[in-house]
Design an enzyme around this catalytic site. Structure first.
Site, PDB file in Angstrom:
ATOM      1  N   GLN A   1      29.235  -1.145 -19.321  1.00 16.26           N
ATOM      2  CA  GLN A   1      30.630  -0.687 -19.360  1.00 16.26           C
ATOM      3  C   GLN A   1      31.388  -1.325 -20.521  1.00 16.26           C
ATOM      4  O   GLN A   1      32.161  -0.653 -21.214  1.00 16.26           O
ATOM      5  CB  GLN A   1      31.310  -1.022 -18.033  1.00 16.26           C
ATOM      6  CG  GLN A   1      32.632  -0.304 -17.801  1.00 16.26           C
ATOM      7  CD  GLN A   1      32.447   1.184 -17.564  1.00 16.26           C
ATOM      8  OE1 GLN A   1      31.340   1.633 -17.267  1.00 16.26           O
ATOM      9  NE2 GLN A   1      33.505   1.946 -17.709  1.00 16.26           N
TER      10      GLN A   1
ATOM     11  N   THR B   1       1.227  -5.973  -9.779  1.00 11.58           N
ATOM     12  CA  THR B   1       1.460  -6.508 -11.114  1.00 11.58           C
ATOM     13  C   THR B   1       0.139  -7.044 -11.662  1.00 11.58           C
ATOM     14  O   THR B   1      -0.552  -7.812 -10.985  1.00 11.58           O
ATOM     15  CB  THR B   1       2.510  -7.632 -11.082  1.00 11.58           C
ATOM     16  OG1 THR B   1       3.726  -7.107 -10.526  1.00 11.58           O
ATOM     17  CG2 THR B   1       2.800  -8.159 -12.483  1.00 11.58           C
TER      18      THR B   1
ATOM     19  N   THR C   1      12.822  -5.739  -0.223  1.00 13.25           N
ATOM     20  CA  THR C   1      14.100  -5.142  -0.611  1.00 13.25           C
ATOM     21  C   THR C   1      15.277  -5.994  -0.132  1.00 13.25           C
ATOM     22  O   THR C   1      15.114  -6.887   0.713  1.00 13.25           O
ATOM     23  CB  THR C   1      14.241  -3.737   0.004  1.00 13.25           C
ATOM     24  OG1 THR C   1      14.251  -3.873   1.440  1.00 13.25           O
ATOM     25  CG2 THR C   1      13.101  -2.817  -0.424  1.00 13.25           C
TER      26      THR C   1
ATOM     27  N   GLU D   1       9.171  -7.687  -3.912  1.00 13.50           N
ATOM     28  CA  GLU D   1       8.967  -8.836  -3.012  1.00 13.50           C
ATOM     29  C   GLU D   1       9.940  -8.823  -1.839  1.00 13.50           C
ATOM     30  O   GLU D   1      10.438  -9.852  -1.403  1.00 13.50           O
ATOM     31  CB  GLU D   1       9.024 -10.161  -3.779  1.00 13.50           C
ATOM     32  CG  GLU D   1       7.876 -10.284  -4.776  1.00 13.50           C
ATOM     33  CD  GLU D   1       7.620 -11.688  -5.251  1.00 13.50           C
ATOM     34  OE1 GLU D   1       7.838 -12.627  -4.453  1.00 13.50           O
ATOM     35  OE2 GLU D   1       7.199 -11.856  -6.406  1.00 13.50           O
TER      36      GLU D   1
ATOM     37  N   GLU E   1       0.838  -1.187   0.000  1.00 14.22           N
ATOM     38  CA  GLU E   1       0.000   0.000   0.000  1.00 14.22           C
ATOM     39  C   GLU E   1       0.881   1.248   0.000  1.00 14.22           C
ATOM     40  O   GLU E   1       2.082   1.156   0.289  1.00 14.22           O
ATOM     41  CB  GLU E   1      -0.919   0.006   1.236  1.00 14.22           C
ATOM     42  CG  GLU E   1      -1.899  -1.149   1.265  1.00 14.22           C
ATOM     43  CD  GLU E   1      -2.882  -1.047   2.438  1.00 14.22           C
ATOM     44  OE1 GLU E   1      -2.799  -0.067   3.210  1.00 14.22           O
ATOM     45  OE2 GLU E   1      -3.733  -1.950   2.554  1.00 14.22           O
ATOM     46  N   PRO E   2       0.299   2.415  -0.298  1.00 11.11           N
ATOM     47  CA  PRO E   2       1.098   3.650  -0.298  1.00 11.11           C
ATOM     48  C   PRO E   2       1.848   3.877   1.009  1.00 11.11           C
ATOM     49  O   PRO E   2       2.963   4.402   1.008  1.00 11.11           O
ATOM     50  CB  PRO E   2       0.045   4.747  -0.533  1.00 11.11           C
ATOM     51  CG  PRO E   2      -1.022   4.066  -1.332  1.00 11.11           C
ATOM     52  CD  PRO E   2      -1.085   2.667  -0.785  1.00 11.11           C
TER      53      PRO E   2
ATOM     54  N   ARG F   1      33.471  -6.135 -31.236  1.00 10.30           N
ATOM     55  CA  ARG F   1      34.023  -4.780 -31.158  1.00 10.30           C
ATOM     56  C   ARG F   1      35.547  -4.816 -31.204  1.00 10.30           C
ATOM     57  O   ARG F   1      36.176  -5.534 -30.427  1.00 10.30           O
ATOM     58  CB  ARG F   1      33.561  -4.130 -29.844  1.00 10.30           C
ATOM     59  CG  ARG F   1      34.155  -2.758 -29.550  1.00 10.30           C
ATOM     60  CD  ARG F   1      33.677  -1.708 -30.518  1.00 10.30           C
ATOM     61  NE  ARG F   1      34.027  -0.372 -30.046  1.00 10.30           N
ATOM     62  CZ  ARG F   1      33.929   0.729 -30.770  1.00 10.30           C
ATOM     63  NH1 ARG F   1      33.486   0.645 -32.033  1.00 10.30           N
ATOM     64  NH2 ARG F   1      34.244   1.899 -30.275  1.00 10.30           N
TER      65      ARG F   1
ATOM     66  N   GLU G   1      17.461  -5.064   1.842  1.00  2.07           N
ATOM     67  CA  GLU G   1      17.579  -4.836   3.282  1.00  2.07           C
ATOM     68  C   GLU G   1      16.637  -5.746   4.070  1.00  2.07           C
ATOM     69  O   GLU G   1      17.010  -6.314   5.108  1.00  2.07           O
ATOM     70  CB  GLU G   1      17.284  -3.359   3.589  1.00  2.07           C
ATOM     71  CG  GLU G   1      18.348  -2.382   3.097  1.00  2.07           C
ATOM     72  CD  GLU G   1      18.317  -2.179   1.577  1.00  2.07           C
ATOM     73  OE1 GLU G   1      19.334  -1.738   1.023  1.00  2.07           O
ATOM     74  OE2 GLU G   1      17.267  -2.447   0.945  1.00  2.07           O
TER      75      GLU G   1
END
Length: 379
Positions: free
Chosen positions: A336, A158, A365, A363, A127-128, A268, A367
């Site tokens: 890079q 989603t 973080t 789902e 939720e917000p 490359r 942390e």
């Protein structure tokens, strides 16, 4: 200890890879630029049995396990993470929650069309004002006769716009804390149930993410999912499987970025030779390949444990944490290695760079994963 892919898994891997190359890759940038949700692609995946991988055949699914499931999500995500996350959210969150916690009547009514890919699933927890603190849910549900009346809103759902069936968490007993949150099954078209703001995202832009709104939404009593007050507890169990899905999403996108970087490094030329001949590039590629393999092993360990019916709380979080963060590092090195071209939309590097960041956020973080892992090892 067997690290080989059995023949059936190799065949599944081949089918999904062919599908992704033929049905998805030609449209990746078109869908990304237009934020186009490719509903027809998900229907085709349903026809192949890939929208109900974990569901038994008697309920319309493929009757396979997590090992096959993560392989499918990885192969789709290798080409486009938007498709990978759509399959994951539909399968392990919405469909999985109803299958594992629902009644037989709910399984027949909702799981069967979801597993066949005839209907699309959404799952609303955030939720917000309740993100990592999901126990701080404010959406309420009050019993009124033979219906629950829901009021509130969910964000970052989603398939919030396109979903046909949505599992949503709401508070049914404010005094009971996270033991007072229940889960409900909602269907598109229910009065008072609507989609709101569609998010304009950094990455995974072909995956529909939006707000869902409940305004005096009347939900039949029989649509209560699980026991009253068990919604949040059940959601945590659902997330144990969902985090394995995000690990697969991350590994798939990391593999795609690595392959793009490897291919470019061989094409490359600078100073008269392919840049893959330079040790600085070789070391980057070596680190990328090693990290992806390590993350894939963590993912498959969690998937194998899930298939054995074992608790995977720590292992799911470890796989999700490591895979998500390695995917960010791999995508960064992909840009890079491409140099200036990596900053343009002419090459796939920039899209992988944008897409993978979700894996350290969605789902739970990185942390939160560390908190979960620490809690488990300190028990």
């Amino acid at each position: 200890m067997d690290f080989s892919y059995h023949e059936e898994l190799l065949e599944i891997k081949r089918i999904v890879r062919d599908f992704a190359e033929n049905e998805i890759r030609p449209h990746v940038m078109e869908w990304d630029e237009g934020q186009t949700f490719p509903r027809d692609v998900l229907r085709k995946l349903g026809g192949l049995g890939f929208m109900g991988v974990l569901i038994p055949s008697e309920y319309g699914g493929a009757g396979l396990g997590y090992t096959e499931y993560v392989t499918i999500v990885e192969e789709l995500s290798r080409v486009d993470g938007s498709i990978g996350i759509s399959v994951a959210a539909h399968s392990s969150l919405c469909t999985g929650h109803i299958f594992n916690c629902g009644t037989e009547e709910q399984r027949q009514r909702f799981v069967v069309p979801l597993a066949k890919g005839e209907k699309l699933g959404a799952w609303s927890l955030t939720e917000p004002e309740a993100g990592s603190d999901a126990a701080g849910t404010q959406t309420s549900a009050e019993l009124d006769g033979d219906c629950w009346i829901l009021n509130g809103q969910k964000t970052f759902t989603t398939h919030g716009t396109y979903g046909d069936i949505c599992v949503a968490m709401a508070v049914t007993d404010r005094s009971a804390g996270h033991h007072g949150i229940s889960a409900f099954i909602l269907e598109k078209g229910m009065p008072g149930f609507s989609s709101g703001k569609k998010e304009n995202k950094l990455g995974l832009r072909a995956s529909d993410t939006s707000t869902v709104v409940f305004e005096d939404c009347r939900v039949p009593k029989e649509n209560l999912l699980g026991e009253p007050g068990d919604g949040f507890i059940d959601a945590l169990k659902v997330l144990d499987g969902g985090r394995i899905s995000i690990a697969a999403l991350a590994i798939g996108m990391a593999q795609g970025a690595y392959e793009a970087a490897l291919h470019y490094s061989k094409q490359r030329k600078q100073f008269g030779q392919a840049i893959s001949e330079f040790q600085a590039i070789q070391f980057k590629l070596a680190d990328m390949a090693t990290e992806i393999d390590a993350g894939r092993l963590l993912m498959h360990r969690a998937a194998w444990m899930k298939d054995q019916g074992m608790q995977t709380t720590a292992q799911s979080s470890m796989a999700k944490l490591f895979a998500g963060e390695l995917a960010v590092r791999v995508a960064n090195e992909c840009v890079q290695i491409h140099g200036g071209y990596g900053y343009t939309k002419e090459y796939p590097a920039e899209k992988f760079y944008r897409d993978v960041k979700l894996c350290t956020i969605g789902e739970g973080t990185s942390e939160i994963q560390r908190l979960v892992i620490a809690r488990e090892i300190l028990k």
